[in-house]
Scaffold this active site. Structure first.
Site, PDB file in Angstrom:
ATOM      1  N   GLY A 166      -8.963  -3.624 -19.552  1.00 12.30           N
ATOM      2  CA  GLY A 166      -9.950  -2.697 -19.013  1.00 12.30           C
ATOM      3  C   GLY A 166     -10.084  -1.422 -19.823  1.00 12.30           C
ATOM      4  CE  LYS A 167      -4.460   1.098 -22.149  1.00 17.11           C
ATOM      5  NZ  LYS A 167      -4.602   2.478 -21.657  1.00 17.11           N
ATOM      6  NE  ARG A 174      -6.311   8.390 -31.359  1.00 19.23           N
ATOM      7  CZ  ARG A 174      -7.022   9.011 -32.298  1.00 19.23           C
ATOM      8  NH1 ARG A 174      -6.780   8.750 -33.578  1.00 19.23           N
ATOM      9  NH2 ARG A 174      -7.953   9.879 -31.985  1.00 19.23           N
ATOM     10  CG  HIS A 209       0.127  -4.692 -21.848  1.00 19.31           C
ATOM     11  ND1 HIS A 209      -0.560  -5.147 -20.740  1.00 19.31           N
ATOM     12  CD2 HIS A 209       1.081  -3.851 -21.362  1.00 19.31           C
ATOM     13  CE1 HIS A 209      -0.052  -4.603 -19.655  1.00 19.31           C
ATOM     14  NE2 HIS A 209       0.954  -3.828 -19.994  1.00 19.31           N
ATOM     15  CB  ALA A 219      -0.931   0.000   1.217  1.00 12.97           C
ATOM     16  CD  GLN A 266      -2.008   4.165 -24.174  1.00 18.59           C
ATOM     17  OE1 GLN A 266      -2.661   3.863 -23.191  1.00 18.59           O
ATOM     18  NE2 GLN A 266      -0.692   4.097 -24.180  1.00 18.59           N
ATOM     19  CG  HIS A 316      -3.179  -1.476 -17.586  1.00 11.98           C
ATOM     20  ND1 HIS A 316      -1.892  -1.946 -17.526  1.00 11.98           N
ATOM     21  CD2 HIS A 316      -3.167  -0.453 -18.483  1.00 11.98           C
ATOM     22  CE1 HIS A 316      -1.127  -1.250 -18.341  1.00 11.98           C
ATOM     23  NE2 HIS A 316      -1.868  -0.342 -18.937  1.00 11.98           N
ATOM     24  CE  LYS A 325      -4.727   4.847 -43.661  1.00 11.92           C
ATOM     25  NZ  LYS A 325      -3.334   4.381 -43.434  1.00 11.92           N
TER      26      LYS A 325
END
Length: 517
Positions: free
Chosen positions: A205-206, A388, A264, A46, A390, A202, A398
């Protein structure tokens, strides 16, 4: 003839509740059984940066959105001796400054111990849990090194009692190669079954990663095009404009393949390539993960000739990095998913540090339009679906259109959905961060967004032979200047099957280009 119906007045966009917004999910969550029970969240590690900058702010976001039970307590545990006032001050620096912060911090305690296997200290943690509620559900968040996972899990098993469920969130890295991954999963299995373990990535979770399955399976045109008949190549890219920034000693032990690509980008690849589940709700968690495992099983170990390695100039100037380090800060590689849907389609994964921009995106490049080669005098670029991740989430295609004016030659533009302008996605109420989403999924017992042990083992099977060869032969990566696109790789990537349109510039409605491909 049916009588005509009066037209309903349209609600202005600014007054409409955003689909999937916090208000909507709060109404759903507040009716679930776990939300009526007391909850204790114990954060191991923590006092560290991860807990202070990610875990506590995510819990605070859940609290301010009404997504935590009314009865909750958060217990921080670490080795650093701190008073509760000092600890709350440390955590509070990363929370928004309002009255909610003070109320939230009153629910936060801190206990320190000699180690993450200190049974006496963990008994103190258990006493705090029992004093709060002997029937509380318990969530343990491991914001600690993976080397301490097994002893921490064993100590919790030996000291923590009471009714209610007990779940554990684990942070990567999950091993260093296939052998170490298996040892880690086996040691954890001695204390807790797979249903209690939530390995967090993570990226799952995007917003735009979670959007992948909806995009694929709810749009007819994509579901008809999503295979080898229409797709020429898939490109997954992760770029950072900065180097290791003080964590060179840590990064040097892992490198860009272990840090980004093996986890990832491979998780994103699985969602692109998997077969559709029957449902996309919490009841399909295991089916989604099984379908992802099936994708990994269809991928052969990566060949050495199908990689490009790079290291940015100045990486070894970091005093924590060995002078003779051969660790890669850039990698581009090709692999194939050997299923009927994806036969012959190259999946190209590219990641790097100290590059020209910050960007993470998915590019689905479609095959050449039939007849385009002889209908037009100039080359006709391939269509691409770009997602995209990020920064500034967006989806665009396109698309070739006529050059304005007297010319009839094609020029590439885009059909776009910008999430910020269309849905107000910059608002954390509409678009919570990845950690906030994933912690809520754990509380709800929904495991689809977490990595199962067989997923881990299959991913390590694909990469371990390559990683061992690179390390055994001390393969020296190409040196590239900082702030560039990395070592020369366009020719090789084109050989692999992806054609880059160097003339295209993404404008995003501005005179100044925002990003080149």
């Amino acid at each position: 003839m049916e009588p005509s119906r009066p037209l309903r007045p349209r609600t202005p966009p600014s007054e409409r509740a955003s689909p999937g917004s916090t208000d909507e999910i709060t109404a759903v969550v507040s009716s679930e059984d776990w939300h009526f029970a007391p909850l204790v969240i114990v954060i191991l590690g923590a006092s560290g940066d991860l807990a202070a900058k990610k875990t506590y702010p995510s819990l605070f976001s859940l609290y301010t959105s009404g997504l935590l039970p009314k009865q909750f307590k958060i217990i921080g545990y670490a080795r650093s001796p701190k008073t509760i006032e000092a600890f709350r001050g440390h955590v509070g620096k990363y929370l928004s400054n309002d009255n909610d912060k003070l109320r939230f911090l009153q629910n936060c305690e801190y206990i320190n111990g000699q180690s993450y296997g200190d049974e006496d200290a963990f008994r103190t943690v258990n006493e705090a849990i029992q004093n709060f509620s002997p029937v509380a559900n318990k969530l343990f968040y491991f914001a600690i090194p993976a080397s301490t996972f097994a002893v921490s899990a064993k100590t919790i098993k030996n000291t923590v009692s009471g009714e209610g469920w007990l779940r554990i969130i684990l942070e990567k890295p999950f091993g260093h190669d296939l052998e170490s991954c298996r040892k880690l999963t086996e040691s954890l299995a001695e204390s807790y079954n797979e249903e209690s373990l939530y390995r967090i990535d993570h990226y799952l979770g995007k917003e735009m990663v979670q959007n992948l399955m909806t995009l694929r399976f709810s749009n007819l045109y994509f579901s008809r095009l999503w295979d080898t008949q229409s797709i020429a190549a898939v490109l997954l890219t992760f770029k950072e404009p900065f180097g290791t920034d003080g964590r060179g000693g840590y990064f040097d032990k892992y490198g860009i393949i272990r840090d980004i690509i093996q986890n990832h980008l491979m998780q994103v690849l699985c969602l692109i390539a998997m077969e559709p589940p029957v449902k996309l709700d919490g009841s399909s968690s295991d089916q989604i993960r099984t379908n992802k495992v099936n994708v990994l099983k269809a991928i052969e170990a990566i060949k050495f000739e199908d990689i490009i390695l790079g290291q940015y100039e100045g990486y070894r100037d970091d005093p924590t990095v060995p002078d003779d380090s051969t660790t890669s800060t850039f990698c581009a590689l090709k692999l194939h998913v050997n299923t009927p849907r994806w036969e012959g389609v190259p999946f190209i994964l590219k990641a790097g540090k100290a590059l020209d921009e910050r960007k993470a995106e998915i590019r689905i490049q479609f095959k050449d339009a039939p007849g385009a080669s002889f209908m037009f005098d100039s080359p006709c670029p391939r269509n691409e679906l770009v997602i995209r991740l990020q920064p500034r989430e967006a989806i665009y295609i396109k698309t070739n259109v006529k050059t304005p004016g007297f010319s009839s030659q094609p020029v590439q533009s885009e059909l776009e959905v910008d999430y910020n302008t269309r849905f107000g996605a910059s608002d954390s109420k509409t678009n919570p961060d990845a950690y906030t989403r994933l912690i809520l999924e754990v509380l709800r017992g929904r495991s689809a967004g977490f990595v199962r042990k067989d997923e881990l083992e299959e991913a390590w099977r694909i990469f371990t032979p390559l990683l061992h060869r690179i390390e055994r032969e001390k393969v020296m990566p190409q040196i590239y200047p900082q702030g560039t696109r990395g070592p020369e790789h366009d020719v090789k990537v084109e050989e692999w099957g992806y054609l880059r349109n160097s003339e295209y510039v993404y404008y995003n409605g501005s005179v100044v280009p925002k990003s080149k491909i």
